[in-house]
Each structure stands twice: as structure tokens, then as C-alpha cells.
Enzyme design. Structure first.
Site, PDB file in Angstrom:
ATOM      1  N   SER A  34       0.820  -1.213   0.000  1.00  0.00           N
ATOM      2  CA  SER A  34       0.000   0.000   0.000  1.00  0.00           C
ATOM      3  C   SER A  34       0.853   1.262   0.000  1.00  0.00           C
ATOM      4  O   SER A  34       0.464   2.277  -0.586  1.00  0.00           O
ATOM      5  CB  SER A  34      -0.951  -0.018   1.209  1.00  0.00           C
ATOM      6  N   GLU A 107      10.543  -9.585  -4.496  1.00  0.00           N
ATOM      7  CA  GLU A 107      11.135  -8.381  -3.892  1.00  0.00           C
ATOM      8  C   GLU A 107      12.619  -8.606  -3.612  1.00  0.00           C
ATOM      9  O   GLU A 107      13.452  -7.734  -3.853  1.00  0.00           O
ATOM     10  CB  GLU A 107      10.406  -8.028  -2.592  1.00  0.00           C
TER      11      GLU A 107
HETATM   12  C1  5RP Z   1       4.904  -6.986   0.422  1.00  0.00           C
HETATM   13  C2  5RP Z   1       5.804  -6.235   1.337  1.00  0.00           C
HETATM   14  C3  5RP Z   1       5.404  -4.853   1.683  1.00  0.00           C
HETATM   15  O1  5RP Z   1       6.441  -3.991   1.347  1.00  0.00           O
HETATM   16  C4  5RP Z   1       5.124  -4.771   3.153  1.00  0.00           C
HETATM   17  O2  5RP Z   1       4.152  -5.736   3.479  1.00  0.00           O
HETATM   18  C5  5RP Z   1       4.620  -3.379   3.551  1.00  0.00           C
HETATM   19  O3  5RP Z   1       3.375  -3.164   2.969  1.00  0.00           O
HETATM   20  P1  5RP Z   1       2.519  -1.872   3.260  1.00  0.00           P
HETATM   21  O4  5RP Z   1       3.213  -0.729   2.612  1.00  0.00           O
HETATM   22  O5  5RP Z   1       1.178  -2.177   2.642  1.00  0.00           O
HETATM   23  O6  5RP Z   1       2.421  -1.700   4.760  1.00  0.00           O
HETATM   24  O7  5RP Z   1       6.806  -6.709   1.787  1.00  0.00           O
HETATM   25  O8  5RP Z   1       5.313  -8.308   0.256  1.00  0.00           O
END
Ligand code: 5RP
Length: 228
Positions: A34, A107
Site C-alpha cells: 500500500s 522483492e
Molecule cells: C509486500 C511487502 C510490503 O512492502 C510490506 O508488506 C509493507 O506493505 P505496506 O506498505 O502495505 O504496509 O513486503 O510483500
């Protein structure tokens, strides 16, 4: 400020960072989540400055393409000047827990290729010790039960991730995710190496060997830049 406003603030700060630090015509690495969604929306306004993006998930690819940003395959580039991504937790050395959105494997691959990892987060993500957020691990489905037993031996409480409709969550790579609660993570690098060495583990969501180089941390006072 709401959490979404903080996410927008750091998303904009990251787009400005990219604009000031990345050469015209370069390719930008884009994470998932997000917070990154706000970054993508800000990047769209300056998309003509860049050749395109390498995406870390199906969801980010869709959002990038919706904005008319060219998405390239990682095979098409040798290196990336920057990778911008969020985190579920980040400690004072730039080690992170990631994978809350289930995109941890791609990632980690994109982060490996990038020269600079810019983490974008709000202050709620900053911790003294990692492990309050359940540690995501992407696993080959047939190894699920065996790996859950090993994780219990390690002192954790693994839970198989489910999708919104209560079916087993399936990652972009066709695998399952175990979310491990209750781990005491004293040495993130050592734990990353150990869990990654287990057969059936695709990726552990500890980003310690390759942590963040910079964090753009949003709070009601503005965006603080932290260098590691
Ligand atoms: C997805 C991730 C995201 O970067 C992590 O979950 C943070 O997400 P958000 O910005 O929605 O808090 O690692 O796999």
C-alpha cells in the site's frame, strides 16, 4: 495525519528521491504494497523521465501499466540504480521483515540487483528488534507441514496464510506462505541464512543480508531520511 496520508508523504518523497538521484532514461525497481502504491502514483507524473520499471509483483505490474509506465523483465537489465519498497518492520540497522503482501521472493530478487534500496515506511514500522510482525516465509506447498514442525522447534508459531475467501493463499510464484509468530530474532542475518538453507523454503522474509541503504520514514513532523 492518517496512515494513508503518511504513506502518501513517503511515496512522494521517494519519487522526489528518484527524480534527483537517478539518471534520465534509467530503469527503476518498484516494490509492492500500500505504501508503494502511493509511490507508483507519484512516479506516474514523471514517467517520461524514465525508461520504465522492474516490478516485484503482479499487483504492482498492473498498477504501473494502468499509469502507462513501461514494465520490463528483469532479464532485460543488468543492474538497477534504485529499488523502492515498503517494509513490515525495519530495525536501526536497516534490516527488515517483508512479505506481508506475499511478494517477498520477487522483492528479494529485485533488491539483489539494485544498487540502492530505499525503504519507505511510517514510524509504526520502526522497531528496536525484528519479530513483532509475524515472519513470512514462502515455501513449496509439499514442504508446508515439515517446515512448520522445524519452525516450532525454533520457538515459533507458524500459521499457514489464507486468502480472503479462506482458501490457501497462493503467491505469484504458485507457492504457500507461512507466517511465523513469536520468534525472538536476535541475529537477523544468521536466522535468514539458516531458514533459507532448509529444503522447501523458497524465501524467508528477512531482508538482513541485503537490507535497506536508505529509509524515508514518515511521521507527523515530515519525512526523515536515515542512511545505513
Ligand atoms: C509486500 C511487502 C510490503 O512492502 C510490506 O508488506 C509493507 O506493505 P505496506 O506498505 O502495505 O504496509 O513486503 O510483500
Amino acid at each position: 495525519m492518517t496512515q494513508d496520508e503518511l504513506k502518501q508523504l513517503v511515496g512522494r518523497a521517494a519519487a522526489n528521491y528518484v527524480l534527483s538521484n537517478v539518471a534520465q532514461g534509467a530503469v527503476v525497481g518498484v516494490g509492492t504494497g500500500s505504501t508503494v502504491n502511493f509511490f507508483i502514483d507519484e512516479l506516474a507524473a514523471v514517467k517520461d523521465r524514465f525508461r520504465g520499471a522492474i516490478s516485484s509483483s503482479v499487483a504492482s505490474t498492473e498498477r504501473l501499466k494502468k499509469h502507462g509506465i513501461v514494465v520490463l523483465e528483469l532479464d532485460e537489465v543488468e543492474t538497477l540504480p534504485v529499488y523502492v519498497d515498503g517494509a513490515d518492520e525495519i530495525d536501526r540497522e536497516g534490516h527488515m521483515i517483508k512479505g506481508g503482501g506475499g511478494a517477498l521472493t520477487r522483492e528479494k530478487i529485485v533488491a539483489m540487483v539494485a544498487q540502492t534500496f530505499v525503504c519507505i515506511a511510517d514510524t509504526s514500522k520502526r522497531v528496536d528488534r525484528l519479530g513483532g510482525f509475524p515472519l513470512p516465509i514462502e515455501v513449496i506447498p509439499m514442504a508446508r507441514a515439515a517446515l512448520m514442525r522445524r519452525l516450532v522447534d525454533l520457538g515459533g508459531d507458524p500459521v499457514l496464510r489464507l486468502a480472503k475467501d479462506q482458501s490457501v493463499f497462493v503467491s505469484d510464484n504458485g507457492n504457500s506462505i507461512l507466517d511465523v509468530h513469536g520468534l525472538t530474532i536476535e541475529n537477523p542475518e544468521a536466522l535468514e541464512i539458516e531458514i533459507n538453507s532448509w529444503p522447501g523454503v523458497v524465501t524467508v522474509g528477512l531482508f538482513a543480508q541485503r537490507g535497506a541503504n536508505i529509509c524515508l520514514l514518515g511521521s507527523a513532523d515530515g519525512v526523515e531520511r536515515i542512511d545505513y
